[in-house]
Design a protein around this motif. Sequence first.
Motif, PDB file in Angstrom:
ATOM      1  N   LEU A   9     -37.839  17.652  80.716  1.00 45.60           N
ATOM      2  CA  LEU A   9     -37.723  17.469  82.171  1.00 45.60           C
ATOM      3  C   LEU A   9     -36.868  16.264  82.524  1.00 45.60           C
ATOM      4  CD1 LEU A   9     -41.290  18.257  83.554  1.00 45.60           C
ATOM      5  CD2 LEU A   9     -39.174  19.456  84.108  1.00 45.60           C
ATOM      6  N   SER A  10     -37.029  15.198  81.765  1.00 43.42           N
ATOM      7  CA  SER A  10     -36.260  13.977  82.024  1.00 43.42           C
ATOM      8  C   SER A  10     -34.756  14.259  81.955  1.00 43.42           C
ATOM      9  CB  SER A  10     -36.659  12.902  81.007  1.00 43.42           C
ATOM     10  OG  SER A  10     -35.700  11.887  80.981  1.00 43.42           O
ATOM     11  N   TYR A  11     -34.325  15.004  80.927  1.00 43.01           N
ATOM     12  CA  TYR A  11     -32.895  15.320  80.779  1.00 43.01           C
ATOM     13  C   TYR A  11     -32.433  16.317  81.845  1.00 43.01           C
ATOM     14  CZ  TYR A  11     -32.395  12.615  76.526  1.00 43.01           C
ATOM     15  OH  TYR A  11     -32.320  11.566  75.635  1.00 43.01           O
ATOM     16  N   LEU A  12     -33.292  17.269  82.188  1.00 42.18           N
ATOM     17  CA  LEU A  12     -32.921  18.247  83.219  1.00 42.18           C
ATOM     18  C   LEU A  12     -32.782  17.581  84.586  1.00 42.18           C
ATOM     19  CD1 LEU A  12     -35.107  21.298  82.137  1.00 42.18           C
ATOM     20  CD2 LEU A  12     -32.611  21.234  82.216  1.00 42.18           C
ATOM     21  N   GLU A  13     -33.651  16.614  84.861  1.00 41.42           N
ATOM     22  CA  GLU A  13     -33.569  15.914  86.152  1.00 41.42           C
ATOM     23  C   GLU A  13     -32.295  15.073  86.241  1.00 41.42           C
ATOM     24  OE1 GLU A  13     -37.440  14.196  86.078  1.00 41.42           O
ATOM     25  OE2 GLU A  13     -38.377  16.026  86.874  1.00 41.42           O
ATOM     26  N   GLN A  14     -31.902  14.479  85.106  1.00 40.86           N
ATOM     27  CA  GLN A  14     -30.625  13.742  85.074  1.00 40.86           C
ATOM     28  C   GLN A  14     -29.460  14.704  85.316  1.00 40.86           C
ATOM     29  OE1 GLN A  14     -30.091  10.853  81.698  1.00 40.86           O
ATOM     30  NE2 GLN A  14     -32.165  11.498  81.174  1.00 40.86           N
ATOM     31  N   SER A  15     -29.549  15.880  84.698  1.00 37.51           N
ATOM     32  CA  SER A  15     -28.510  16.900  84.859  1.00 37.51           C
ATOM     33  C   SER A  15     -28.422  17.346  86.319  1.00 37.51           C
ATOM     34  CB  SER A  15     -28.821  18.098  83.955  1.00 37.51           C
ATOM     35  OG  SER A  15     -27.926  19.146  84.193  1.00 37.51           O
ATOM     36  N   LEU A  16     -29.583  17.569  86.939  1.00 31.42           N
ATOM     37  CA  LEU A  16     -29.625  18.026  88.333  1.00 31.42           C
ATOM     38  C   LEU A  16     -29.002  16.985  89.266  1.00 31.42           C
ATOM     39  CD1 LEU A  16     -30.628  20.367  90.130  1.00 31.42           C
ATOM     40  CD2 LEU A  16     -32.783  19.129  90.386  1.00 31.42           C
ATOM     41  N   ASP A  17     -29.336  15.712  89.047  1.00 31.19           N
ATOM     42  CA  ASP A  17     -28.762  14.626  89.864  1.00 31.19           C
ATOM     43  C   ASP A  17     -27.240  14.629  89.763  1.00 31.19           C
ATOM     44  OD1 ASP A  17     -31.230  13.781  90.682  1.00 31.19           O
ATOM     45  OD2 ASP A  17     -31.384  12.124  89.244  1.00 31.19           O
TER      46      ASP A  17
END
Length: 241
Positions: A46-54
């Motif tokens: 989730l941490s990496y996906l949230e960075q990707s989304l930002d």
Amino acid sequence: DYKTALSYMEQSLDICREIGDWGEEDATLNNISQIYHARGEYDKALSYLEQSLDLQQKIGNRYGEGVTLNNIGRVYQARGDNAKALQYYEQSLDLRREIGDRAGEGVTLDNIGKINLDQGGYDKALSYLEQSLDINQEIGNRAGEGVTLNNISLIYHDRGNYTTALKYLEQSLNICKEIGDRRQEAVTSWNIGIIYKKQGDLVKAEQYMSRAVEIMEDIGHPETDVCREELAELRAEIKGQ
């Protein structure tokens, strides 16, 4: 080897950030998240996906945003948080429809259908899965079509309508063989075997379940040991008849 892959990807991520290659940084963040997801390390995924989304929102990558919202939904679904998963799937679905990403729309409809299926909302699940099936057939996504046919069969299976469930599974199996999707072929063969077992046709059940285990062993499927044990029990039952 997840450890080696992660090491290379982390190095790649550092380089992308250093040179300001946002597109490659975004792809790498998503790839790293997939590894953590596969390992069951959902918080890290989730941490990496949230960075990707930002990053996608910052650079206006609408297509990528739809993919990432769907992938965040998948992580929450894997964690058993269906309510949160649905929130992200619905955001992904809206966005994918807005930009005309038909393939992505089909994937997200299938994911929403599966959650409704897990919650026992069969009519709602069927509605989403049939929409997904229509899109996959329309755009010629044979792999997606095979997966969705399998998921539709689960609704009829759970309702005890084994004849209809088998009809969908046989269509799915034909597609898997046609496109060489061995993982899905194993899953579908196993599901067909389970139905024959429930109908009391143990010999036919053994044929399909045996084929499934054979493929699982060949491709290193994580459920191989469990299925092998169940197959051994079935064979013992046949022998004892």
